[in-house]
Design a protein around this motif. Structure first.
Motif, short mmCIF file in Angstrom:
data_model
loop_
_atom_site.label_atom_id
_atom_site.label_comp_id
_atom_site.label_asym_id
_atom_site.label_seq_id
_atom_site.Cartn_x
_atom_site.Cartn_y
_atom_site.Cartn_z
N ARG A 49 0.85 -1.19 0.00
CA ARG A 49 0.00 0.00 0.00
C ARG A 49 0.89 1.24 0.00
O ARG A 49 2.06 1.18 0.33
N ARG A 50 0.30 2.37 -0.29
CA ARG A 50 1.05 3.63 -0.29
C ARG A 50 1.29 4.10 1.14
O ARG A 50 0.41 4.03 1.99
N THR A 51 2.49 4.62 1.37
CA THR A 51 2.81 5.24 2.66
C THR A 51 2.49 6.72 2.58
O THR A 51 2.14 7.24 1.51
N ALA A 52 2.67 7.42 3.68
CA ALA A 52 2.35 8.84 3.73
C ALA A 52 3.22 9.67 2.80
O ALA A 52 2.81 10.73 2.34
N ASN A 53 4.44 9.21 2.51
CA ASN A 53 5.28 9.98 1.60
C ASN A 53 5.08 9.58 0.14
O ASN A 53 5.76 10.08 -0.74
N GLN A 61 11.58 -4.03 3.92
CA GLN A 61 12.57 -2.95 3.94
C GLN A 61 12.70 -2.39 5.35
O GLN A 61 11.78 -2.50 6.16
N PHE A 62 13.81 -1.75 5.64
CA PHE A 62 14.04 -1.19 6.97
C PHE A 62 13.51 0.25 7.00
O PHE A 62 14.25 1.21 6.91
N THR A 63 12.17 0.33 7.12
CA THR A 63 11.49 1.62 7.15
C THR A 63 10.63 1.70 8.40
O THR A 63 10.42 0.70 9.09
N ALA A 64 10.10 2.91 8.65
CA ALA A 64 9.31 3.11 9.86
C ALA A 64 8.36 4.28 9.70
O ALA A 64 8.54 5.13 8.83
N ALA A 65 7.37 4.32 10.59
CA ALA A 65 6.43 5.43 10.67
C ALA A 65 6.66 6.17 11.98
O ALA A 65 6.86 5.54 13.03
N HIS A 66 6.67 7.49 11.91
CA HIS A 66 6.85 8.33 13.10
C HIS A 66 5.82 9.45 13.02
O HIS A 66 5.33 9.78 11.94
N LYS A 67 5.48 10.04 14.16
CA LYS A 67 4.44 11.08 14.17
C LYS A 67 4.84 12.31 13.37
O LYS A 67 4.01 12.87 12.66
N ILE A 90 12.55 6.91 7.86
CA ILE A 90 11.16 7.32 8.07
C ILE A 90 10.50 7.56 6.71
O ILE A 90 10.98 8.36 5.91
N ASN A 91 9.40 6.83 6.47
CA ASN A 91 8.66 7.01 5.22
C ASN A 91 7.15 7.03 5.41
O ASN A 91 6.40 7.07 4.45
N ASP A 92 6.69 7.00 6.66
CA ASP A 92 5.26 6.93 6.92
C ASP A 92 4.94 7.71 8.19
O ASP A 92 5.84 8.10 8.93
N ARG A 93 3.66 7.91 8.46
CA ARG A 93 3.21 8.66 9.63
C ARG A 93 2.41 7.78 10.58
O ARG A 93 1.64 6.93 10.15
N LEU A 94 2.62 8.03 11.87
CA LEU A 94 1.77 7.45 12.92
C LEU A 94 0.64 8.43 13.19
O LEU A 94 0.82 9.64 13.01
#
Length: 175
Positions: A49-53, A61-67, A90-94
């Motif tokens: 699915r699409r991430t916030a970015n 992959q070694f990615t994460a979501a942060h506020k 960081i590539n997504d949002r919490l």
């Protein structure tokens, strides 16, 4: 026989001390720690699915979501339960209402050995003091839940500038 025992003992002590040595590249620096709290992970439900970015989420992959950390920020995440570490992007949002500080991809969760636990206490660190300055520049107002501390370059610069000015004044007065 004594020489053999001495060589074995010497080799043993060298091995022990080399294992306890800390690499300067992985040495802990408390100024780089920006946040501590609870991490969770997300996997198959959001895979592809699409991430916030805007990129497609790959759970391996070694990615994460942060506020609110800027997209592209690289962080070292340390599992406080077992000491395992991983560098994530960081590539997504919490959600703003989340009690957790970071959501990790399933690949990172497996690397940190947290899949069975689901949530673990973690420490988030930026990779360098230059990264701290870069992240600071991305905010008009730094959020209160992260610590962005850097060396006091301005104080050192001001002191050097004052010394240069006073030396310059003295040399001009002597002429």
């Amino acid at each position: 026989m004594k020489k053999v025992v001495l060589i074995v003992l010497l080799a043993h002590f060298c091995l022990i001390f080399s294992l306890k040595a800390q690499s300067p590249f992985t040495a802990p620096d408390s100024l780089l720690v920006i946040q501590e709290g609870i991490a969770s992970y997300y996997g198959t439900r959001f895979h592809n699915r699409r991430t916030a970015n805007g990129e497609i989420y790959d759970m391996w992959q070694f990615t994460a979501a942060h506020k609110h950390l800027p997209f592209g920020t690289l962080l070292k995440v340390t599992n406080k339960k077992n000491g395992s570490q991983a560098v994530v992007r960081i590539n997504d949002r919490l959600p703003k209402s989340s009690k957790r500080i970071i959501d990790l991809s399933k690949g990172v969760a497996e690397h940190l050995d947290m899949v069975n636990d689901g949530i673990v206490p973690v420490t988030l660190e930026l990779l360098s003091h230059h990264a701290i300055d870069w992240v600071k520049q991305q905010y008009q107002l730094v959020p209160s839940d992260i610590r962005l501390r850097s060396y006091f370059h301005d104080i050192a610069y001001t002191k050097d500038e004052e010394i240069i000015k006073s030396t310059l004044k003295e040399s001009l007065q002597k002429k």
